[in-house]
Design an enzyme around this catalytic site. Structure first.
Site, PDB file in Angstrom:
ATOM      1  N   LYS A 110      -2.205  -0.163   4.778  1.00  0.00           N
ATOM      2  CA  LYS A 110      -3.625  -0.986   3.937  1.00  0.00           C
ATOM      3  C   LYS A 110      -4.951  -0.786   5.185  1.00  0.00           C
ATOM      4  O   LYS A 110      -5.943  -0.878   4.849  1.00  0.00           O
ATOM      5  CB  LYS A 110      -3.007  -2.382   4.144  1.00  0.00           C
ATOM      6  CG  LYS A 110      -1.985  -2.789   3.143  1.00  0.00           C
ATOM      7  CD  LYS A 110      -2.340  -3.555   2.218  1.00  0.00           C
ATOM      8  CE  LYS A 110      -1.099  -4.015   1.043  1.00  0.00           C
ATOM      9  NZ  LYS A 110      -0.861  -5.062   0.405  1.00  0.00           N
ATOM     10  N   LYS A 193       6.932   4.127  -2.806  1.00  0.00           N
ATOM     11  CA  LYS A 193       7.920   2.986  -3.779  1.00  0.00           C
ATOM     12  C   LYS A 193       7.220   2.212  -5.040  1.00  0.00           C
ATOM     13  O   LYS A 193       5.907   2.399  -5.083  1.00  0.00           O
ATOM     14  CB  LYS A 193       8.583   1.541  -2.882  1.00  0.00           C
ATOM     15  CG  LYS A 193       6.969   1.258  -2.186  1.00  0.00           C
ATOM     16  CD  LYS A 193       7.531  -0.001  -1.881  1.00  0.00           C
ATOM     17  CE  LYS A 193       5.109  -1.193  -1.128  1.00  0.00           C
ATOM     18  NZ  LYS A 193       5.815  -2.056  -0.362  1.00  0.00           N
ATOM     19  N   LYS A 196       1.865  -1.257  -6.899  1.00  0.00           N
ATOM     20  CA  LYS A 196       0.858  -2.269  -8.341  1.00  0.00           C
ATOM     21  C   LYS A 196      -0.131  -1.610  -7.790  1.00  0.00           C
ATOM     22  O   LYS A 196      -1.594  -1.016  -8.424  1.00  0.00           O
ATOM     23  CB  LYS A 196       0.836  -3.813  -7.992  1.00  0.00           C
ATOM     24  CG  LYS A 196       1.226  -4.535  -7.590  1.00  0.00           C
ATOM     25  CD  LYS A 196       1.018  -6.285  -7.196  1.00  0.00           C
ATOM     26  CE  LYS A 196       1.352  -7.017  -6.539  1.00  0.00           C
ATOM     27  NZ  LYS A 196       2.598  -7.705  -6.908  1.00  0.00           N
TER      28      LYS A 196
END
Ligand code: TYM
Length: 330
Positions: A110, A193, A196
């Protein structure tokens, strides 16, 4: 058994969350004492819009209830309503090591190339996650595979705290990763994966997607030109095929081998419509319940407040013990 788990209230509940975690939560609430929460404190580790965060916290609560989490059986709340989570995180910051956090995959992913500009909250995220489960002395934490590293860190923090202060205050929480869809993959790329944060909506099935949309996403899902094998090792090197088989198995509550036994020798032209129908029929009742619940903001708030009170009462004795153990006068 005391079960604790959480979900970030950003974006929609998707099939990965549902099959990897929520479906297990629902099964566990009949047998165990369960606490489930919206990880809104975690959500501020990335840039966010405050109005959207409160709206999506309520929506995610409605989605969990629609998916079967029963606030009469489980304690359902949002983290921010129980300040003990943030307090315990600070207390555990003295035990967590920089080196441990430096190795966390999520922080690397991230923060990307912008480590210097990442928030302290993103770096310390796993310590808050450890606090979430240790606060309630959780014995089992049902999650998808992607949370394994975070939960191992929670165990490391608990073990070091116990050793440093010569106590057995924290039981080591067990990871509970089970089912055939512990890592649901993107419908567009069998190596990524389902998530969202994927910019492509076609990569995931949202629990709010209408029937037609679900069917369309499965029809367009990446697959291959071969027929389905009769044995699982025939799926080696066929990530997309394996993913679709795993999804079918998890939704139907059967083993992947049983799905192959039924579809061996058939191609995706036959399998995809069957999968689409299974998904549409299984997800429709969840979506319908969600639509009925989502606009009743007052009811959701009342429910989360009640859950928060129950959680806070369970948290307080652990928090008091930790303050005492650390020699902090109050
Ligand atoms: P989050 O919000 O990313 O996901 C919620 C749950 O869904 C699972 N999951 C998946 N399972 C299978 N396949 C996928 N593609 C997939 N995507 C998500 C996750 O493993 C998770 O179980 N850090 C956590 C939230 C959290 C937490 C906690 C969890 C905060 N504190 C304490 C457990 C205990 C997170 O961001 O999950």
């Amino acid at each position: 058994m005391r079960v604790v788990s959480g979900i970030q209230p950003t974006g929609n509940l998707h099939l990965g969350n549902y099959l990897g975690a929520i479906k297990n939560w629902v099964k566990m609430q009949d047998r165990c004492e369960c606490l489930f929460f919206l990880a809104d404190l975690h959500a501020i580790s990335m840039p966010h819009n405050p109005a959207e965060l409160s709206a999506s916290t309520r929506e995610m609560a409605a989605a969990l209830i629609a998916a079967g989490v029963d606030p009469e059986k489980s304690i359902l709340f949002n983290q921010a309503r129980v300040p003990a989570h943030a307090e315990l995180q600070w207390l555990l910051n003295g035990t967590a090591r920089m080196g441990w956090l430096n190795r966390m995959i999520q922080f690397k992913d991230k923060s990307g190339k912008n480590r210097e500009g990442a928030s302290i909250a993103l770096f310390a995220y796993p310590v808050l996650q450890a606090a979430d489960v240790l606060l309630y002395k959780a014995t089992h934490v049902p999650v998808g595979e992607d949370q394994k590293q975070h939960l191992e860190l929670a165990r490391d923090i608990a073990a070091k705290f116990n050793a440093d202060y010569d106590t057995d205050l924290f039981p080591l929480p067990e990871l509970y990763i089970t089912g055939s869809a512990t890592r649901v993959m993107s419908l567009r790329d069998g190596r990524a994966k389902m998530s969202k944060s994927d910019p492509s909506d076609a990569s995931r099935i949202n629990l709010t997607d209408e029937d037609d949309m679900v069917a369309q996403k499965i029809r367009k899902a990446k697959s291959d030109a071969d027929v389905l094998p009769s044995e699982l090792d025939g799926l080696d090197g066929r990530a997309e095929a394996r993913n679709l088989i795993n999804i079918y198995a998890a939704v139907a509550d059967v083993e992947p081998q049983a799905v192959l036994a039924e579809y061996a020798g058939q191609g995706f032209g036959a399998f995809k419509p069957a999968l689409a129908e299974l998904l549409v029929e299984s997800l429709r009742p969840i979506r319908e319940r969600f639509v009925a619940l989502k606009d009743d903001v007052a009811a959701t708030d009342a429910l989360l407040a009640k859950g928060g009170e129950k959680a806070a009462a369970l948290a307080q004795p652990t928090l008091d013990e930790v303050y005492r153990t650390l020699g902090l006068l109050r």
